[in-house]
Design an enzyme around this catalytic site. Structure first.
Site, PDB file in Angstrom:
ATOM      1  N   ASN A  15      43.136  41.723  48.334  1.00  0.00           N
ATOM      2  CA  ASN A  15      41.717  41.366  48.259  1.00  0.00           C
ATOM      3  C   ASN A  15      41.204  40.983  49.648  1.00  0.00           C
ATOM      4  O   ASN A  15      41.946  41.049  50.634  1.00  0.00           O
ATOM      5  CB  ASN A  15      41.481  40.252  47.231  1.00  0.00           C
ATOM      6  CG  ASN A  15      42.181  38.943  47.611  1.00  0.00           C
ATOM      7  OD1 ASN A  15      42.621  38.745  48.749  1.00  0.00           O
ATOM      8  ND2 ASN A  15      42.298  38.034  46.653  1.00  0.00           N
ATOM      9  N   ASP A 204      44.005  44.397  35.505  1.00  0.00           N
ATOM     10  CA  ASP A 204      43.950  43.268  36.442  1.00  0.00           C
ATOM     11  C   ASP A 204      42.674  43.315  37.275  1.00  0.00           C
ATOM     12  O   ASP A 204      42.076  42.285  37.575  1.00  0.00           O
ATOM     13  CB  ASP A 204      45.183  43.287  37.353  1.00  0.00           C
ATOM     14  CG  ASP A 204      45.184  42.147  38.353  1.00  0.00           C
ATOM     15  OD1 ASP A 204      45.467  41.006  37.944  1.00  0.00           O
ATOM     16  OD2 ASP A 204      44.875  42.388  39.533  1.00  0.00           O
TER      17      ASP A 204
END
EC number: 3.1.2.2
Length: 329
Positions: A15, A204
């Site tokens: 991320n 996810d």
């Protein structure tokens, strides 16, 4: 029977804060499990097969993994029933600059062997040799428990996530999200159905969007409750992955993720529920410290019921962790 694979974590695995996505780890875990179970199921003379993922037991993310670290994934077959294989997988992260290693994940996966000639046909599994008799008995207990849970989950997973116009902040409707994905050849095995790891990575991703929308901070996967794969997803299907917040504690969020498959090129089959799971996320500051989570505001009776069920799971897991942390007499 054991196998190991390693891979360095790249920027596209993580991320914006540099933490590797939980879905990336789950995908590697599933790949290791699929390799070892397919290898085992083809170890004797007979009809050739490919191992398909049926269930992933609860998986805790014990330590975050970062860009530049190497993930070492080791898999071992720990039990076989007549038609299924249990695989235990451990994930270690290695900082190749300092040599530091950390255990990041432990997971248990169940696979079933499907015939290459007919992917709807489940074949028999060659037995494994146990180093001690208790291993087989312990494995049988785990097998019976997961079989029962799979049936219960399939019965209660009939509903779908519906959009709501102009939702208020901190409500279930405000953060719920869906992702629509056309299943292509790169998502599939050589035999035309989706890799379990691909599905888990998408699940996810959706859960992460729900968590980020709810608290508007950096979020990471803390754990995944059992992921059940109710049915295969074939190439050419359109899948809808839907996520909704079910429960919040002071510092964690539980998100239910549902996967529905729509065989758009096959009029003989209707849309069906392919997979389901509960993901738990935590909110982190820029320094990586745990942050308080805005409390969820359930509005409908169904949302209140799901909140109480989520609270029950949270308290049960909290009690289990405290029990494990207490020193043994």
């Amino acid at each position: 029977i054991a196998s190991q694979m390693s891979r360095i974590m790249r920027p596209d695995d993580a991320n914006v804060a540099g933490n590797v996505h939980g879905g990336t780890i789950l995908k590697m875990i599933e790949e290791a499990g699929a390799i070892i179970s397919t290898r085992h199921c083809n170890s004797q003379n007979g009809e050739r097969c490919v191992a398909a993922l049926a269930r992933v037991e609860r998986t805790d993310f014990l330590s975050p993994m970062c860009i530049g670290e190497v993930a070492h994934v080791s898999a071992e077959i720990t039990y076989t029933s007549k038609h299924s294989v249990e695989v235990q997988v451990n994930v270690m992260s290695e900082n190749i600059l300092t040599g530091t290693k950390k255990l990041t994940n432990k997971a248990t996966l169940w696979y079933v062997p499907l015939s290459l000639k007919n992917v709807d046909k489940v074949l028999e599994v060659p037995p494994v040799v146990y180093s001690r008799q208790e291993q087989e008995e312990e494995g049988r207990k785990r097998y019976e428990a997961q079989k029962l849970e799979r049936m219960e989950t399939k019965w209660r997973n009939g509903d779908i996530v519906q959009p709501v116009p102009n939702p208020e902040p901190n409500t279930v409707s405000y953060s719920q999200s869906s992702l629509i994905h056309l299943v292509g050849p790169s998502d599939c095995t050589l035999h035309g159905f989706v890799h379990g790891g691909v599905t888990m990575k998408l699940m996810d991703e959706v859960a992460g969007i729900v968590a980020a929308r709810h608290c508007k901070t950096n979020i990471v996967t803390a754990s995944v409750d059992a992921i059940n794969f109710h049915d295969k997803i074939r190439k050419g299907c359109v899948i809808t992955i839907s996520g909704r917040m079910t429960f919040t504690s002071n510092k964690s969020m539980e998100i239910e993720v549902l996967v529905d498959a729509d065989p758009v090129v096959d009029n003989s089959q209707k849309r069906y529920r392919a997979a389901s799971a509960f993901f738990t996320y935590v909110s982190l500051s820029q320094e990586g410290k745990s942050l308080p989570v805005p409390q969820l505001v359930p509005e409908t009776e169904d949302e209140k019921k799901r909140f109480e069920e989520g609270k029950g799971r949270y308290l049960q897991m909290k009690a289990k962790r405290q029990g494990q942390a207490e020193p043994q007499p």
